[in-house]
Design a protein around this motif. Sequence first.
Motif: not given
Length: 323
Positions: A195-196, A198-200, A202, A256-257
């Motif tokens: 998850q982290v 993918d988040r970074y 983006d 946001r992270r």
Amino acid sequence: MTPAGSRRRRTRRVLCWLAAVLLLVALSIPTAIGVLLASFSGTRPQDRADRATPGDYGASYRTVYLESEDGVRLASWLLRARDPEGCSVVLAHGLFRSRREVLKRAAYLSGRGCNALTLDLRRHGDSGGTRTSLGFFEGLDVLAGARFLRREFPGDRLYLLGVSMGGAAAARAGVAIVDDISGVVLDSTFRNVPQVIDRYADLLVGLPPFPAGDLTLLGLRLAAGFEPREMDVERFSARLGAVGVPILVIAGDADRRAPLQVQEAVFGANGHPDSLMIVVEGATHGRPCILKPSACRMALADFLDLAPEDAGSSGKLLYDPGI
């Protein structure tokens, strides 16, 4: 087929292969950067320039060097409680930071009666180590700190506290010693490593989870030497709750992270009736306790079973033990 038609087909084939190669290169560059940052990063320059010590906060302390199970030398400070209340806490910082990130909290806790050990996680601060792992091997560092505190203060209630990556490490360590801890504090925690990543991907480069995130996970497995999908803080939280270990989640609604819904999922997985969650409005990643320190002190005192303090000016803190 005419010679001209054959040439057009060959040209289209070459162009398709060229486009595929260019796409692979476009994806590989940010992926490689992400892998390098996640696997070989250390304390950022501005944190290295910070030379504060526990003495600057009036705390009694000594420098302690520990060794993790896999042989990494770890630098730490032990802040002894002024008037012991029977609790000890290991504090772990986030990625790119050092033990100074949690120094104020350690000084506060020692002043409230808890022995506090602040760790430089591997490859950060003054500790050894050649690579980072987003909390996987860092869990061994937190374990080393917990075992040290247990030897030093065998009768204390033992807690683990971490910020972001340090929180993931604390959760992983907690699962390994569930019979010996009273609780885990997770500040700005992420849900799991996929998850982290993918988040970074983006946030930093605007790339979709597939294939950028998948390539980064593969790179982490090869470069950092661990299986990224095993770093699942939500699953650790559930395992802790199942055996009677509560958690305190400290979140910012502007993170946001690790978005609020991610941290709510980690909290919800625990299910222990004594678990708490606080949400600080306007706080970004790793900053809830900086933006509203009185709110964090109030929650820590409650969770660690210390005498309550006046909440002071907690601003727009959303504090609800029933969340």
